[in-house]
Enzyme design. Structure first.
Site, mmCIF file in Angstrom:
data_model
loop_
_atom_site.group_PDB
_atom_site.id
_atom_site.type_symbol
_atom_site.label_atom_id
_atom_site.label_comp_id
_atom_site.label_asym_id
_atom_site.label_seq_id
_atom_site.Cartn_x
_atom_site.Cartn_y
_atom_site.Cartn_z
ATOM 1 N N ALA A 126 49.473 41.317 41.826
ATOM 2 C CA ALA A 126 49.874 39.927 41.598
ATOM 3 C C ALA A 126 49.637 39.045 42.813
ATOM 4 O O ALA A 126 50.345 38.058 43.007
ATOM 5 C CB ALA A 126 51.348 39.873 41.199
ATOM 6 N N TYR A 164 34.107 49.439 32.663
ATOM 7 C CA TYR A 164 35.176 48.446 32.509
ATOM 8 C C TYR A 164 35.690 48.421 31.077
ATOM 9 O O TYR A 164 36.903 48.409 30.842
ATOM 10 C CB TYR A 164 34.658 47.067 32.914
ATOM 11 C CG TYR A 164 35.712 45.989 32.804
ATOM 12 C CD1 TYR A 164 36.751 45.920 33.721
ATOM 13 C CD2 TYR A 164 35.670 45.048 31.775
ATOM 14 C CE1 TYR A 164 37.724 44.936 33.630
ATOM 15 C CE2 TYR A 164 36.633 44.060 31.681
ATOM 16 C CZ TYR A 164 37.663 44.013 32.605
ATOM 17 O OH TYR A 164 38.627 43.046 32.497
#
Length: 308
Positions: free
Chosen positions: A18, A175
C-alpha cells in the site's frame, strides 16, 4: 461501513503493497471509514511516506507501517508472528501487492517464479497465518479478506506442469496465471469458510484499467505495444482512486457475501462504479480450484489452523 472515528479500539485493517497506487488509495479509504490501518510493504521509506499521505488527508487516522516482503516466505512468517503478538483481531485483510510482467524470468527467495510467488503464494501463506486474528473479529462483525484479481484473469490458466515458468517464460502469461490464482483462492477460501462455519467473508475485486506505476513496469516487456497502450490509456482508464473503489466496496459495503467478485461497471469493466464482475470459465472450474488449494498448501506449508 463503520463510523468514521479513530479510536484505540477501532477495528484493524491491513493492506499489502500500500505504498502507492491502488493500495495507497485503499488504505486512505479504510482510514476514512474509521479503521486502524497497517500498511505492509517491503520498503520502510516508502511505507512511512504512505502513512504520511494517509494522515495528510485524514489527520486523526491511526496508520502504521510494518515490514513485509512477499518475495520471502520467511518474511511472511515473521510479519504474521509480529502481528499476532501486537493485535487481538484483524477485521479486514486486503491482499493487494503485486508485480506486473517482468521482462525476464525472476524467482523469489524460495525459488518460485516471482509473479506467482509474490502476487499469489505469499498472500496464500499470509492469509493462512493470520486466520486466528481474522476469526477473532467475528461472529457479530465477520472479518473480510479481499483478493486483488484482474481483468487479465480471463485469459489465464493454471499450468500445474509449469507453475514456476521454468519452460517458455512469458511475462504476461505469468501475470494472467497469478491473477486467476487470486480469484480461485478467494472462491476456495469462501467455500472453506462456509464448510467450517467460520465467521469470515472471502471475496475478490479487480480495478479495471487504472493508471498506476504498475503499468510502467509491465509495458516494458512489450515496448511497441506498451507505447501504443500508454497513449490510449487516458481514454480508456481511470485514476488509482477510482480503481480502488471495487476493493473498498468489497471491504466495506453491506451487500457483500462470501465468494463475491467486484469490478467497475463501465464498458468491458475497464472503469466506473463497483458492480459484480464477470468470471472466466477457468475461474469456474472447481477441480482446478481445489487442486490449486492443495498445491499451494504443499508449496508454502500453509496449514489453515484456527488457533495460532
Amino acid at each position: 461501513m463503520i463510523a468514521k472515528t479513530h479510536t484505540a479500539d477501532a477495528p484493524l485493517a491491513m493492506v499489502t503493497g500500500a505504498t502507492a497506487g491502488l493500495g495507497l488509495e485503499t488504505a486512505k479509504g479504510l482510514a476514512a471509514a474509521g479503521y486502524r490501518v497497517v500498511i505492509a510493504a517491503r520498503s520502510e521509506e516508502r511505507g512511512r511516506l504512505a502513512c504520511h499521505a494517509v494522515r495528510s488527508q485524514h489527520p486523526h487516522a491511526q496508520v502504521r507501517f510494518e515490514l513485509l516482503d512477499l518475495d520471502s516466505l520467511d518474511s511472511v512468517r515473521a510479519f504474521a508472528e509480529l502481528l499476532r503478538q501486537q493485535e487481538k483481531s484483524l477485521a479486514r485483510l486486503i491482499n493487494n501487492a503485486g508485480l506486473l510482467a517482468p521482462p525476464s524470468r525472476e524467482t523469489t527467495r524460495d525459488g518460485f517464479e516471482r509473479q506467482f510467488g509474490v502476487n499469489y503464494l505469499g498472500h496464500f501463506l499470509l492469509t493462512s497465518l493470520l486466520l486466528p486474528l481474522l476469526l477473532a473479529a467475528g461472529p457479530a462483525t465477520p472479518a473480510r479478506v479481499v483478493q486483488l484479481s484482474s481483468l487479465a484473469h480471463r485469459s489465464g490458466r493454471i499450468d500445474f506442469d509449469n507453475l514456476d515458468a521454468a519452460r517458455d517464460y512469458d511475462p504476461w502469461r505469468g501475470y494472467r496465471q497469478s491473477k486467476l490464482a487470486m480469484l480461485l483462492f478467494a472462491q476456495a477460501l469462501a467455500r472453506r469458510s462456509e464448510a467450517e462455519g467460520w465467521p469470515l467473508v472471502s471475496v475478490a475485486a479487480h480495478p479495471g484499467l487504472s493508471r498506476t506505476a504498475l503499468f510502467d513496469s509491465g509495458v516494458k516487456s512489450r515496448p511497441l505495444l506498451g507505447r501504443t497502450f500508454k497513449l490510449l490509456l487516458p481514454l480508456i482508464s481511470q485514476s488509482a482512486a477510482d480503481g480502488a473503489r471495487p476493493t473498498l466496496h468489497a471491504a466495506l459495503a453491506e451487500d457483500v457475501h462470501n465468494g463475491d467478485y467486484f469490478g467497475p461497471n463501465g464498458l468491458g469493466e475497464t472503469r466506473g462504479a463497483p458492480k459484480p464482475a464477470h468470471r472466466s470459465e477457468a475461474a469456474r472450474d472447481r477441480a482446478v480450484e481445489e487442486r490449486l488449494w492443495q498445491v499451494s498448501c504443499e508449496l508454502t506449508g500453509a496449514s489453515w489452523q484456527q488457533h495460532g
